[in-house]
Design an enzyme around this catalytic site. Structure first.
Site, mmCIF file in Angstrom:
data_model
loop_
_atom_site.group_PDB
_atom_site.id
_atom_site.type_symbol
_atom_site.label_atom_id
_atom_site.label_comp_id
_atom_site.label_asym_id
_atom_site.label_seq_id
_atom_site.Cartn_x
_atom_site.Cartn_y
_atom_site.Cartn_z
ATOM 1 N N LYS A 1 -11.232 3.789 -9.805
ATOM 2 C CA LYS A 1 -12.589 3.142 -9.322
ATOM 3 C C LYS A 1 -12.711 1.900 -9.866
ATOM 4 O O LYS A 1 -13.366 0.902 -8.949
ATOM 5 C CB LYS A 1 -13.827 4.134 -9.844
ATOM 6 C CG LYS A 1 -15.294 3.949 -8.978
ATOM 7 C CD LYS A 1 -16.150 4.760 -9.775
ATOM 8 C CE LYS A 1 -15.908 6.197 -9.761
ATOM 9 N NZ LYS A 1 -16.515 6.645 -8.051
ATOM 10 N N ARG B 1 -20.303 6.128 -14.462
ATOM 11 C CA ARG B 1 -19.502 6.734 -13.706
ATOM 12 C C ARG B 1 -18.138 6.814 -14.082
ATOM 13 O O ARG B 1 -17.738 5.746 -14.600
ATOM 14 C CB ARG B 1 -19.124 6.286 -12.016
ATOM 15 C CG ARG B 1 -20.571 6.573 -11.072
ATOM 16 C CD ARG B 1 -19.943 6.089 -9.755
ATOM 17 N NE ARG B 1 -20.626 6.665 -8.676
ATOM 18 C CZ ARG B 1 -21.879 5.931 -7.997
ATOM 19 N NH1 ARG B 1 -22.203 4.741 -8.707
ATOM 20 N NH2 ARG B 1 -22.717 6.270 -7.258
ATOM 21 N N GLY C 1 -14.747 14.847 -7.341
ATOM 22 C CA GLY C 1 -15.621 16.251 -7.730
ATOM 23 C C GLY C 1 -15.369 16.778 -9.311
ATOM 24 O O GLY C 1 -16.092 17.785 -9.434
ATOM 25 N N MET D 1 -15.147 14.886 -12.224
ATOM 26 C CA MET D 1 -15.504 14.116 -13.240
ATOM 27 C C MET D 1 -17.335 13.834 -13.009
ATOM 28 O O MET D 1 -17.708 14.123 -12.091
ATOM 29 C CB MET D 1 -15.173 12.700 -13.492
ATOM 30 C CG MET D 1 -13.325 12.805 -13.512
ATOM 31 S SD MET D 1 -12.830 13.711 -15.067
ATOM 32 C CE MET D 1 -12.897 12.374 -16.132
ATOM 33 N N ARG E 1 -11.403 3.751 -2.146
ATOM 34 C CA ARG E 1 -10.096 4.407 -2.900
ATOM 35 C C ARG E 1 -9.084 4.963 -1.693
ATOM 36 O O ARG E 1 -9.596 5.263 -0.555
ATOM 37 C CB ARG E 1 -10.422 5.523 -3.937
ATOM 38 C CG ARG E 1 -11.241 6.665 -3.311
ATOM 39 C CD ARG E 1 -11.806 7.714 -4.475
ATOM 40 N NE ARG E 1 -12.407 9.020 -3.636
ATOM 41 C CZ ARG E 1 -13.022 9.528 -4.338
ATOM 42 N NH1 ARG E 1 -13.313 9.522 -5.682
ATOM 43 N NH2 ARG E 1 -13.918 10.513 -3.776
ATOM 44 N N HIS F 1 -18.159 18.616 -1.916
ATOM 45 C CA HIS F 1 -17.452 19.094 -2.706
ATOM 46 C C HIS F 1 -16.547 19.950 -2.117
ATOM 47 O O HIS F 1 -15.050 19.820 -2.283
ATOM 48 C CB HIS F 1 -18.046 19.627 -4.002
ATOM 49 C CG HIS F 1 -17.029 20.334 -5.136
ATOM 50 N ND1 HIS F 1 -16.580 21.605 -4.961
ATOM 51 C CD2 HIS F 1 -16.712 19.803 -6.193
ATOM 52 C CE1 HIS F 1 -15.876 21.687 -6.036
ATOM 53 N NE2 HIS F 1 -15.633 20.441 -6.523
ATOM 54 N N ARG G 1 22.932 35.854 -0.654
ATOM 55 C CA ARG G 1 22.941 36.989 -1.690
ATOM 56 C C ARG G 1 23.283 38.381 -1.051
ATOM 57 O O ARG G 1 22.480 38.795 -0.171
ATOM 58 C CB ARG G 1 21.668 37.145 -2.311
ATOM 59 C CG ARG G 1 21.058 35.837 -2.865
ATOM 60 C CD ARG G 1 19.432 36.064 -3.418
ATOM 61 N NE ARG G 1 18.872 34.957 -3.749
ATOM 62 C CZ ARG G 1 18.012 34.199 -3.161
ATOM 63 N NH1 ARG G 1 17.981 34.593 -1.687
ATOM 64 N NH2 ARG G 1 17.473 33.144 -3.654
ATOM 65 N N GLU H 1 26.435 28.934 -13.764
ATOM 66 C CA GLU H 1 25.155 29.558 -14.196
ATOM 67 C C GLU H 1 25.332 29.777 -15.833
ATOM 68 O O GLU H 1 24.301 30.200 -16.477
ATOM 69 C CB GLU H 1 24.785 30.611 -13.335
ATOM 70 C CG GLU H 1 25.795 31.760 -13.333
ATOM 71 C CD GLU H 1 25.408 32.709 -11.992
ATOM 72 O OE1 GLU H 1 24.211 32.945 -11.889
ATOM 73 O OE2 GLU H 1 26.343 33.144 -11.436
ATOM 74 N N SER I 1 28.451 25.492 -7.259
ATOM 75 C CA SER I 1 27.047 25.751 -6.926
ATOM 76 C C SER I 1 26.174 26.137 -8.334
ATOM 77 O O SER I 1 26.426 27.293 -8.759
ATOM 78 C CB SER I 1 26.863 26.816 -5.605
ATOM 79 O OG SER I 1 25.544 26.956 -5.480
ATOM 80 N N GLY J 1 23.682 27.652 -10.226
ATOM 81 C CA GLY J 1 22.593 28.789 -10.215
ATOM 82 C C GLY J 1 21.768 28.199 -11.359
ATOM 83 O O GLY J 1 21.730 28.815 -12.416
ATOM 84 N N ASN K 1 18.475 29.086 -12.045
ATOM 85 C CA ASN K 1 17.748 29.965 -12.861
ATOM 86 C C ASN K 1 18.265 30.623 -13.770
ATOM 87 O O ASN K 1 17.820 30.525 -14.841
ATOM 88 C CB ASN K 1 17.444 31.105 -11.655
ATOM 89 C CG ASN K 1 16.778 30.810 -10.126
ATOM 90 O OD1 ASN K 1 16.368 29.406 -10.329
ATOM 91 N ND2 ASN K 1 16.795 31.453 -9.257
ATOM 92 N N ASP K 2 19.769 30.927 -13.404
ATOM 93 C CA ASP K 2 20.146 31.897 -14.938
ATOM 94 C C ASP K 2 20.547 30.704 -15.855
ATOM 95 O O ASP K 2 20.651 30.921 -17.091
ATOM 96 C CB ASP K 2 21.465 32.350 -14.242
ATOM 97 C CG ASP K 2 21.422 34.081 -14.188
ATOM 98 O OD1 ASP K 2 20.233 34.512 -14.534
ATOM 99 O OD2 ASP K 2 21.968 34.526 -13.173
ATOM 100 N N CYS L 1 21.742 26.185 -6.005
ATOM 101 C CA CYS L 1 20.904 27.203 -5.091
ATOM 102 C C CYS L 1 19.810 27.807 -5.958
ATOM 103 O O CYS L 1 19.374 28.716 -5.340
ATOM 104 C CB CYS L 1 22.173 27.842 -4.558
ATOM 105 S SG CYS L 1 23.079 28.858 -5.678
ATOM 106 N N TYR M 1 24.869 18.637 -2.018
ATOM 107 C CA TYR M 1 23.832 19.417 -1.423
ATOM 108 C C TYR M 1 22.748 19.905 -2.361
ATOM 109 O O TYR M 1 23.164 20.302 -3.410
ATOM 110 C CB TYR M 1 24.071 20.082 -0.245
ATOM 111 C CG TYR M 1 24.891 21.518 -0.518
ATOM 112 C CD1 TYR M 1 24.268 22.647 -0.998
ATOM 113 C CD2 TYR M 1 26.330 21.305 -0.996
ATOM 114 C CE1 TYR M 1 24.658 23.741 -1.593
ATOM 115 C CE2 TYR M 1 26.787 22.789 -1.442
ATOM 116 C CZ TYR M 1 26.349 23.691 -1.760
ATOM 117 O OH TYR M 1 26.684 24.954 -2.586
#
Length: 881
Positions: free
Chosen positions: A23, A93, A102, A104, A337, A455, A561, A745, A764, A766, A768-769, A831, A851
């Protein structure tokens, strides 16, 4: 001279956003390009951070700087605080670096006291206006600076209107407002035990402290978390001389966008109210009028406003969200803004700006936040079912989308409903910043009051959440938890559906259909695909998911999978017989039942993917996941297999593991039972040969062996896989090309990737693991403590949501370097779930993966993130030069 913490609007510019906030930097910019901005000054974000270091108090040197800048404003305007003939009043402000609409706090008319109100009457000749401004100030100051609930003042106001027999605030006369001021001061005294502060300097100090404190109020913290805004940025404070929209019929206030924020149409879009102050428009207390009507009410002002909007959009080269006030026929700009917009509007505006020659394609690509695309990728109402549905009410189309759910009237009830797995619609008279958590959790939002810039509308658009606002046909009783429309009364828990694109509310839960992606979206995504280097594949286990991913632009499957195919109801008996077999002969017999089913699965997926690459992961999870756990299911399975229930129970118990995610799964299964992977390999290769013979398409299957931690494991399992492939080729007197690779992994695999690459043709990741094992966090249990890590600032995000680049990412970099040293042409991908998370995709680009692979609905997000990685790289190269 000490550090400078206060800047006059004349001293700033839009380039100083991190110091002056959005602002403040924009007020300075508008001042310096000659637009009509009321004078003022900005207290910096650095002052906010020091405010917290000082124990949430303003320090003497800062106060001195503020007083000097205030004196300069007084001099410019020829007005003084508390002056009995011509008083200066200011607004206070917040202005964060990133827009938080909305969230602050704002205080208007600061400087009013019993003396200044007389001065205001004297200088304006308008007693009603003066007391209207005073009552507003008392309420805002008491609520924001002193924590006295706003509703206490609302109750007094409603009682006054009731006694006078009027409906609108504007119908109260000067004497009524004078009495209201007295009653408001009584509310203050009852709550605080002291009189309402008369010293304007004290008012100013308390107001600045309140705005700095609002940076860490609960709703602001929730909003920052939702939008990934760092908590250490702080907010600036803007102190600006007041201009008045509540001085009668030649005054007014409004909010407008230079283009339509819902669909991107190149037309001024917004609302205004005559004889009102700014908060009246956004709070939904009175229903505002469309900005187009301003042309009829005040044609000269509208023409000037139209010129200003053109100047601002050309200057900022983007759609602007503007706040303005008209005081006695004179236009003033209070804010500009970059406007919040729906994703559809964002894409339409970006494409239009490129076609208008205002921005480049690279800039357009950076204008869209990748996760925003979620808004476009999800279903809309089924038009046939929609036509049969009963319309309950019509409101304003505040934020597009289709949403259905049970109605709840309080934010906390929506949060609880979400916790129970329900879909909820938040229904309110009007939302306030306190409702933010419920708004996040709701499928959609319905308000009875408020306009397109209320709001509810602004926050919903920012979130990509469906919203119908200002639905005056609906009577909402938040206390009784009911909503009425005509003769229909709905209670908490009843279903409604919202169409935020046209503002319609329907009875019941209407089915949805998949979206159509065309027009500007298609053009925009073609620019994205021209630019990106990373390929984007999908994680898909069914023909349906594969087809959805292709529709969204997937260039192959990075993770199929196979275990997900085993969970099918028709197959689970054969899988269970395979697991509980006492001999290899029994096991092979059960596997023979599964072979044609798996072959059919792969063939159907190949047909949908055509010549695109398909990576199939061999069985990964622990075997006990396929077995029944309760006594009834064990008995039924035992009966179907002709074995004793007790024997089966013993087998089930023998397969249980203390830590199954680190147990007998992945390639470890193949070491123990090679026949499982041999069956799956046969299905993969036979399906590919069938595809070649039947459809004339030769696909190159990519067979992925999971959970390798040691090169010798891969050597053993790969030998079994190749032996089965050779058997198939001999039997069919035909052959195809194929690839064998692994999932990285296990941390040990990452740091011995040079050895593993001797056997693997592709890696690839993995993640997550890799994250689970790298951190030592159980994915299944970490939800119990990771939220506390985020709340306490230890982590910005859960490492299961956003890739940990410094640790897990470092292991990936090591694996990439080592793998390429051994095998320069090794194919590299990811992946894990991180494959569709924008910052993680950018990291994958930087470390040179080929990829990323992600769920079908995240494919367009990953495509855009991959293109943005290239554009940012180009920009950095230009900066280096």
């Amino acid at each position: 001279m000490g550090k400078k913490y206060v800047y006059s609007f004349k001293e700033g510019s839009k380039e100083m956003k991190s110091l002056l906030g959005g602002k403040g930097s924009n007020l300075a910019e508008m001042t310096n390009i000659g637009l009509p901005v009321p004078p003022g000054f900005t207290i910096t974000t650095e002052a906010c951070n020091r405010f917290y270091d000082e124990g949430q108090k303003l320090w003497p040197e800062l106060l001195e700087e503020i007083y000097l800048n205030l004196a300069e404003v007084e001099k410019t305007l020829g007005k003084r605080f508390s002056d009995q003939s011509n008083p200066l009043l200011v607004s206070v402000r917040s202005g964060a670096v990133f827009s938080m609409p909305g969230m602050m706090d704002t205080i208007l008319n600061l400087g009013l006291n019993d003396d200044a109100v007389k001065g205001l009457i004297s200088s304006t000749g308008n007693e009603r206006f003066a007391y209207d401004s005073y009552r507003r100030f008392i309420q805002m100051f008491s609520d924001i600076a002193m924590g006295i609930p706003k509703r206490k003042f609302d109750e007094v106001m409603e009682k006054m209107k009731e006694d006078k027999g009027v409906h609108l605030d504007t119908e109260l006369e000067a004497e009524d407002l004078k009495e209201l001021v007295r009653r408001f001061k009584d509310v203050y005294y009852e709550d605080m035990g002291t009189e309402f502060p008369q010293d304007p300097m004290k008012q100013l100090q308390l107001a600045i402290e309140a705005v700095f404190s609002s940076w860490n109020n609960p709703r602001a913290v929730i909003y920052r978390k939702l939008h990934d805004i760092p908590g250490n940025l702080g907010t600036a404070v803007n102190v600006q001389s007041m201009v008045y929209g509540n001085m009668g019929d030649t005054s007014g206030t409004g909010v407008a966008f230079t283009r339509n924020p819902a669909n991107g149409e190149n037309k001024i879009y917004g609302e205004f109210l005559m004889n009102a102050q700014g908060e009246d428009v956004v709070a939904g207390i009175r229903t505002p009028k469309s900005i187009s009507e301003l042309e009829e009410v005040m044609p000269e002002v509208f023409e000037e406003f139209r010129k200003v909007t053109n100047i601002l959009e050309s200057h900022y080269r983007d759609m602007q969200d503007i706040e303005f006030t008209i005081e006695k026929g004179k236009l003033f700009m209070l804010q500009t803004r970059t406007g919040k917009r729906t994703t559809q509007a964002a894409i339409n505006i970006a494409v239009d700006l490129v076609n208008e020659g205002k921005i480049s394609k690279d800039e357009a690509i950076l204008r869209i936040e990748p996760n925003q695309l979620n808004q476009l990728l999800h279903p809309a109402f089924d038009t046939k079912k929609l036509a049969e549905s009963e319309v309950l009410a019509k409101g304003l189309p505040a934020s597009p989308g289709a949403a259905s759910g049970k109605i709840y009237f309080h934010a906390k009830d929506v949060v609880e409903a979400k916790g129970r797995g329900e879909k909820a619609i938040l229904v309110r008279q009007e939302t306030s910043p306190e409702d933010i958590e419920g708004m996040i959790m709701a499928e959609g939002i319905l308000t009875a009051r408020g306009g397109m810039t209320s709001h509810a509308a602004v926050v919903a658009r920012g979130m990509g959440k469906c919203c119908v606002a200002g639905c005056s046909e609906v009577r909402v009783d938040e206390l009784q938890k009911t909503m009425k429309s005509g003769s229909i009364t709905l209670k908490e828990g009843d279903y409604i559906s919202l169409d935020g694109s046209i503002g319609t509310v329907y009875l019941g839960d209407i089915p949805k259909v998949e979206p159509e992606l065309s027009g500007h979206f298609g053009e925009f995504m073609s620019w994205v695909d021209e630019v990106r280097r990373l390929k984007v594949r999908t994680n898909a286990d069914t023909p349906k998911d594969s087809a959805q991913a292709v529709k969204f632009g997937a260039e192959g499957i990075g993770l199929c999978r196979t275990e997900h195919m085993f969970f099918d109801e028709a197959r689970i008996p054969a899988v269970r017989r395979m697991i509980v077999s006492n001999s290899e002969t029994q096991r092979k017999k059960a596997l023979e039942e599964l072979l044609p089913l798996q072959r059919k699965d792969f063939y159907e997926i190949y047909k949908i993917m055509e010549e695109r690459p398909v990576t199939i992961r061999l069985l990964d999870p622990p075997l006990h996941e396929f077995l029944p756990s309760n006594a009834k299911d064990i008995e039924e399975l035992a009966k179907s297999m002709g074995i004793a229930a007790e024997d089966l129970k013993d087998t089930v118990e023998s397969l249980e593991e203390v830590n199954p995610m680190l147990g007998h799964r992945g390639c470890r299964l193949a070491v123990t039972y090679p026949e499982i992977y041999r069956m799956q390999t046969r299905a993969i290769i036979e399906a590919a040969l069938d595809y070649k013979v039947n459809d004339g398409v030769e696909i190159v299957p990519e067979i992925m062996i999971p959970l390798i931690g040691d090169a010798d494991e891969l050597t053993y399992v790969k030998k079994e896989v190749i032996a089965e492939i050779e058997d198939v080729f001999r039997e069919r007197s035909d052959s195809i090309e194929y690839m064998i690779g692994t999932m990285i992994e296990v941390p040990r695999a990452a740091i011995t990737a040079d050895d593993i690459a001797k056997e693997a043709e592709f890696f690839s990741f993995g993640t997550n693991d890799l994250t689970q094992m790298g951190f030592g966090f159980s994915r299944d249990d970490s939800g119990k403590f990771l939220n506390a890590y985020v709340d306490k600032g230890i982590f910005a995000k859960s490492p299961f949501e956003v890739l940990d680049q410094r640790g897990i990412g470092k292991m990936m970099e090591i694996a990439v370097d080592l793998g390429r040293k051994t095998r320069p042409d090794i194919k590299l991908g990811i992946c894990g779930e991180h494959g569709g998370e924008p910052s993680s995709v950018e990291f994958c680009h930087r470390i040179g993966l080929d990829y990323v692979s992600c769920s079908p609905y995240r494919v367009p997000i990953a495509r855009l993130a991959a293109a943005q990685a290239v554009v940012k790289e180009r920009m950095n190269l230009q900066l280096d030069k």
